[in-house]
Design an enzyme around this catalytic site. Sequence first.
Site, PDB file in Angstrom:
ATOM      1  N   ASP A 170     -11.035  20.125   2.453  1.00  0.00           N
ATOM      2  CA  ASP A 170     -11.318  18.973   1.603  1.00  0.00           C
ATOM      3  C   ASP A 170     -12.588  19.304   0.822  1.00  0.00           C
ATOM      4  O   ASP A 170     -13.084  20.439   0.848  1.00  0.00           O
ATOM      5  CB  ASP A 170     -11.413  17.674   2.433  1.00  0.00           C
ATOM      6  CG  ASP A 170     -12.679  17.579   3.275  1.00  0.00           C
ATOM      7  OD1 ASP A 170     -13.477  18.548   3.300  1.00  0.00           O
ATOM      8  OD2 ASP A 170     -12.888  16.524   3.919  1.00  0.00           O
ATOM      9  N   CYS A 214     -13.661  21.342   6.510  1.00  0.00           N
ATOM     10  CA  CYS A 214     -14.037  20.016   6.001  1.00  0.00           C
ATOM     11  C   CYS A 214     -15.533  19.899   6.214  1.00  0.00           C
ATOM     12  O   CYS A 214     -16.210  20.915   6.415  1.00  0.00           O
ATOM     13  CB  CYS A 214     -13.219  18.898   6.662  1.00  0.00           C
ATOM     14  SG  CYS A 214     -13.519  18.641   8.417  1.00  0.00           S
ATOM     15  N   THR A 236     -17.312  18.577   8.709  1.00  0.00           N
ATOM     16  CA  THR A 236     -17.701  18.924  10.084  1.00  0.00           C
ATOM     17  C   THR A 236     -16.788  19.957  10.726  1.00  0.00           C
ATOM     18  O   THR A 236     -17.140  20.524  11.768  1.00  0.00           O
ATOM     19  CB  THR A 236     -17.650  17.677  10.976  1.00  0.00           C
ATOM     20  OG1 THR A 236     -16.302  17.161  10.926  1.00  0.00           O
ATOM     21  CG2 THR A 236     -18.632  16.608  10.516  1.00  0.00           C
ATOM     22  N   HIS A 253      -7.963  32.762  24.937  1.00  0.00           N
ATOM     23  CA  HIS A 253      -7.433  31.878  25.987  1.00  0.00           C
ATOM     24  C   HIS A 253      -6.462  30.817  25.474  1.00  0.00           C
ATOM     25  O   HIS A 253      -5.577  30.397  26.208  1.00  0.00           O
ATOM     26  CB  HIS A 253      -8.585  31.186  26.730  1.00  0.00           C
ATOM     27  CG  HIS A 253      -9.323  32.107  27.656  1.00  0.00           C
ATOM     28  ND1 HIS A 253     -10.234  31.661  28.590  1.00  0.00           N
ATOM     29  CD2 HIS A 253      -9.286  33.454  27.794  1.00  0.00           C
ATOM     30  CE1 HIS A 253     -10.722  32.691  29.267  1.00  0.00           C
ATOM     31  NE2 HIS A 253     -10.174  33.802  28.784  1.00  0.00           N
ATOM     32  N   HIS A 306      -3.048  32.523  30.922  1.00  0.00           N
ATOM     33  CA  HIS A 306      -3.280  31.642  29.772  1.00  0.00           C
ATOM     34  C   HIS A 306      -1.965  31.263  29.085  1.00  0.00           C
ATOM     35  O   HIS A 306      -1.890  30.217  28.436  1.00  0.00           O
ATOM     36  CB  HIS A 306      -4.245  32.304  28.793  1.00  0.00           C
ATOM     37  CG  HIS A 306      -5.548  32.669  29.432  1.00  0.00           C
ATOM     38  ND1 HIS A 306      -6.415  31.716  29.936  1.00  0.00           N
ATOM     39  CD2 HIS A 306      -6.106  33.875  29.711  1.00  0.00           C
ATOM     40  CE1 HIS A 306      -7.458  32.324  30.469  1.00  0.00           C
ATOM     41  NE2 HIS A 306      -7.291  33.629  30.356  1.00  0.00           N
TER      42      HIS A 306
END
Length: 145
Positions: free
Chosen positions: A7, A64, A66, A97, A132
């Site tokens: 964004d 974005c 954050t 993992h 995993h």
Amino acid sequence: MLALASDHGGFELKQAVKQYLDQKGIAYTDFGCHDGEACDYPDMAEAACQAVAGKTCERALLFCGTGIGISMAANKIPGIRAAACSDSYSARMTRAHNDANALCMGGRVVGPGLAIELVEAFLTTEFEGGRHSRRVDKLSQLEKR
Ligand code: RB5
């Protein structure tokens, strides 16, 4: 082939990462946004993540403000395992993992130098498999409930 999307909050960081990918000759498709105009991260995540889920692209790099909102959007798309990372250890371990196929970064959280380290860790680390795999399979099962 990588799928990129951002964004407006992640646009500048995406541009910096694209410069790095260009230098390294790593192919990508940029699914937008294509300028710094305000837009909505769920819209921007969708096409890039569909390309990964549909196997047109191998992994996504998402941006974005954050890294969090776009990771939430990405994780709503079946087949996507997205991780918002701001340290190299997490970027490496989410490949090793979690077999993450989308790395999400915040343009207001990490600078371009660190972002490139995160991308390098994410692109060069293989999934370890073994125990995993069972856990990642269970993530896929959760999508079907
Ligand atoms: C946009 O202002 C901002 O909310 C968005 O880029 C992101 O940080 C949301 O998680």
